[in-house]
Design an enzyme around this catalytic site. Sequence first.
Site, PDB file in Angstrom:
ATOM      1  N   PRO A  54       0.833  -1.211   0.000  1.00  0.00           N
ATOM      2  CA  PRO A  54       0.000   0.000   0.000  1.00  0.00           C
ATOM      3  C   PRO A  54       0.863   1.253   0.000  1.00  0.00           C
ATOM      4  O   PRO A  54       1.816   1.356   0.769  1.00  0.00           O
ATOM      5  CB  PRO A  54      -0.804  -0.130   1.298  1.00  0.00           C
ATOM      6  CG  PRO A  54       0.016  -1.019   2.168  1.00  0.00           C
ATOM      7  CD  PRO A  54       0.711  -1.974   1.247  1.00  0.00           C
ATOM      8  N   GLN A 129      -6.675  -1.395   1.659  1.00  0.00           N
ATOM      9  CA  GLN A 129      -6.158  -1.194   3.002  1.00  0.00           C
ATOM     10  C   GLN A 129      -7.045  -0.176   3.727  1.00  0.00           C
ATOM     11  O   GLN A 129      -7.186   0.962   3.285  1.00  0.00           O
ATOM     12  CB  GLN A 129      -4.720  -0.672   2.982  1.00  0.00           C
ATOM     13  CG  GLN A 129      -4.144  -0.603   4.393  1.00  0.00           C
ATOM     14  CD  GLN A 129      -2.762   0.005   4.442  1.00  0.00           C
ATOM     15  OE1 GLN A 129      -2.606   1.191   4.211  1.00  0.00           O
ATOM     16  NE2 GLN A 129      -1.765  -0.812   4.748  1.00  0.00           N
ATOM     17  N   HIS A 205      -5.079  -1.656   8.409  1.00  0.00           N
ATOM     18  CA  HIS A 205      -3.782  -0.994   8.579  1.00  0.00           C
ATOM     19  C   HIS A 205      -3.466  -0.922  10.071  1.00  0.00           C
ATOM     20  O   HIS A 205      -4.052  -0.134  10.808  1.00  0.00           O
ATOM     21  CB  HIS A 205      -3.828   0.413   7.981  1.00  0.00           C
ATOM     22  CG  HIS A 205      -2.464   1.017   7.747  1.00  0.00           C
ATOM     23  ND1 HIS A 205      -1.308   0.501   8.295  1.00  0.00           N
ATOM     24  CD2 HIS A 205      -2.080   2.099   7.019  1.00  0.00           C
ATOM     25  CE1 HIS A 205      -0.277   1.237   7.912  1.00  0.00           C
ATOM     26  NE2 HIS A 205      -0.712   2.218   7.140  1.00  0.00           N
ATOM     27  N   GLY A 206      -2.520  -1.746  10.512  1.00  0.00           N
ATOM     28  CA  GLY A 206      -2.176  -1.814  11.924  1.00  0.00           C
ATOM     29  C   GLY A 206      -0.808  -1.253  12.235  1.00  0.00           C
ATOM     30  O   GLY A 206      -0.211  -1.616  13.249  1.00  0.00           O
ATOM     31  N   TYR A 209      -0.933   4.063  12.668  1.00  0.00           N
ATOM     32  CA  TYR A 209      -2.177   4.808  12.820  1.00  0.00           C
ATOM     33  C   TYR A 209      -3.043   4.261  13.957  1.00  0.00           C
ATOM     34  O   TYR A 209      -2.520   3.775  14.939  1.00  0.00           O
ATOM     35  CB  TYR A 209      -2.866   4.887  11.455  1.00  0.00           C
ATOM     36  CG  TYR A 209      -1.967   5.589  10.454  1.00  0.00           C
ATOM     37  CD1 TYR A 209      -1.690   6.943  10.586  1.00  0.00           C
ATOM     38  CD2 TYR A 209      -1.338   4.879   9.433  1.00  0.00           C
ATOM     39  CE1 TYR A 209      -0.828   7.591   9.708  1.00  0.00           C
ATOM     40  CE2 TYR A 209      -0.467   5.515   8.557  1.00  0.00           C
ATOM     41  CZ  TYR A 209      -0.225   6.880   8.699  1.00  0.00           C
ATOM     42  OH  TYR A 209       0.637   7.499   7.847  1.00  0.00           O
ATOM     43  N   ARG A 256      -2.077  -5.615   8.536  1.00  0.00           N
ATOM     44  CA  ARG A 256      -0.667  -5.227   8.412  1.00  0.00           C
ATOM     45  C   ARG A 256      -0.135  -4.785   9.764  1.00  0.00           C
ATOM     46  O   ARG A 256      -0.760  -3.959  10.453  1.00  0.00           O
ATOM     47  CB  ARG A 256      -0.513  -4.094   7.401  1.00  0.00           C
ATOM     48  CG  ARG A 256       0.924  -3.950   6.866  1.00  0.00           C
ATOM     49  CD  ARG A 256       1.012  -2.895   5.788  1.00  0.00           C
ATOM     50  NE  ARG A 256       2.137  -3.162   4.892  1.00  0.00           N
ATOM     51  CZ  ARG A 256       2.906  -2.220   4.361  1.00  0.00           C
ATOM     52  NH1 ARG A 256       2.694  -0.942   4.655  1.00  0.00           N
ATOM     53  NH2 ARG A 256       3.879  -2.539   3.553  1.00  0.00           N
ATOM     54  N   GLY A 340       7.028  -1.831  -2.677  1.00  0.00           N
ATOM     55  CA  GLY A 340       6.349  -0.556  -2.788  1.00  0.00           C
ATOM     56  C   GLY A 340       6.868   0.306  -3.914  1.00  0.00           C
ATOM     57  O   GLY A 340       6.398   0.237  -5.043  1.00  0.00           O
TER      58      GLY A 340
END
Length: 394
Positions: A54, A129, A205-206, A209, A256, A340
């Site tokens: 992502p 994501q 999304h871990g 954030y 993630r 990425g």
Amino acid sequence: MPLPLGSPIATRGAERQRPRHSGPRNHGHRSMSDIYSPFQLGRIQLQNRFAMAPMTRARANADGTPGPLAAEYYGQRASVGLTVTEGTQPSDDGQGYPLTPGIYTDAHVGGWSRVNEAIHARGGHVFYQLMHAGRMSHPDNTPHHRQGVAPSAIAPGEQIYTLSGMKDIPVPRALTTDEVAETVKDYAYSARRAIESGADGVEIHGVAYLVHQFLAKSANQRTDRYGGSIENRARFAIEVAKAIISEIGPERTGIRLSPRFTGFGLDVGREGPDLFRYLVGELDKLGLAYIHIVHYGEDDILNDFRRIWNQAIILNRPARPREDIGKDIASGLADLESYGAHILANPDFIERIVLDAPLNTADHSVFFGHQPEGPEAGYTDFPTLKESQEGVQA
């Protein structure tokens, strides 16, 4: 501008039956060529074991609908087995940066459906994501212009990009216990909308954030059931996963994580390895399709995850040398490898790797937002190898 984790725009500092599929339980050594082989991920078969990581591009419309070139951008890169989209907010409160996409309105669903069609037309598959920015936000960047929300009213001590320049991130508002439950529902609703738009699944999304902010002692000083102990700080992530699974199923859900990430003022404390082992073990009970690890440091915790996690592992090593492509799959440490910036700059990344051809250089100055040269600049105008060769011949 820096690109930590493939997602932030700019900062200062920077019990269900488990799905059965091939790969994860075979943890022994494999051939390097396995990265080019198909892989069964939940209910979908990927054409290879490459994943697009992502990466925030900040090119959505003002209302959070994917921009007019998004389908072309993602479609160009759909030769990878799995595309994980840029961070996509599940609510107004979830937006952190300007011009990032959402997936909670009818317009969002319509815009993303065109992206999905472009990816599927090339044999690819896509997980969105889901990214709630939490305290990494600014009122200038959100539709309702409110301060960010977080586990506790603690500012990250960072700056953030806004359309009027870099600004200090204000102190966020601490979510009430009831509001935490509502936020969990927002994740579940956005996951359902993602599937309605044609996505194959979603990735929580871990890293950095809101989910990570609940995990980190430095951002979470709550005294309710979401703060204090390892079990309490992991509760939010587990509840989000359970809520999404209740809407779309475990085989369509990934997460993630990054056990060694310490940016944005986040510190999980000395029990960090125990915290992440506990979290991964609890998530494994839910039968999620995969965990996507952004890895910094030694491989000890990855080996721990391999022992306790029974589904797929996607591994991202920032700045992985080209000569190491496929090594984590060959060793049995991972089932997929994600990349990425290399894929951002090389729509035909896999072809170039197979042919040992030169790669386009990823230019950080064009990563985010519309460029003066036009909307395609640094987005859909990176040449393929064939196009480059034709240009030289001309």
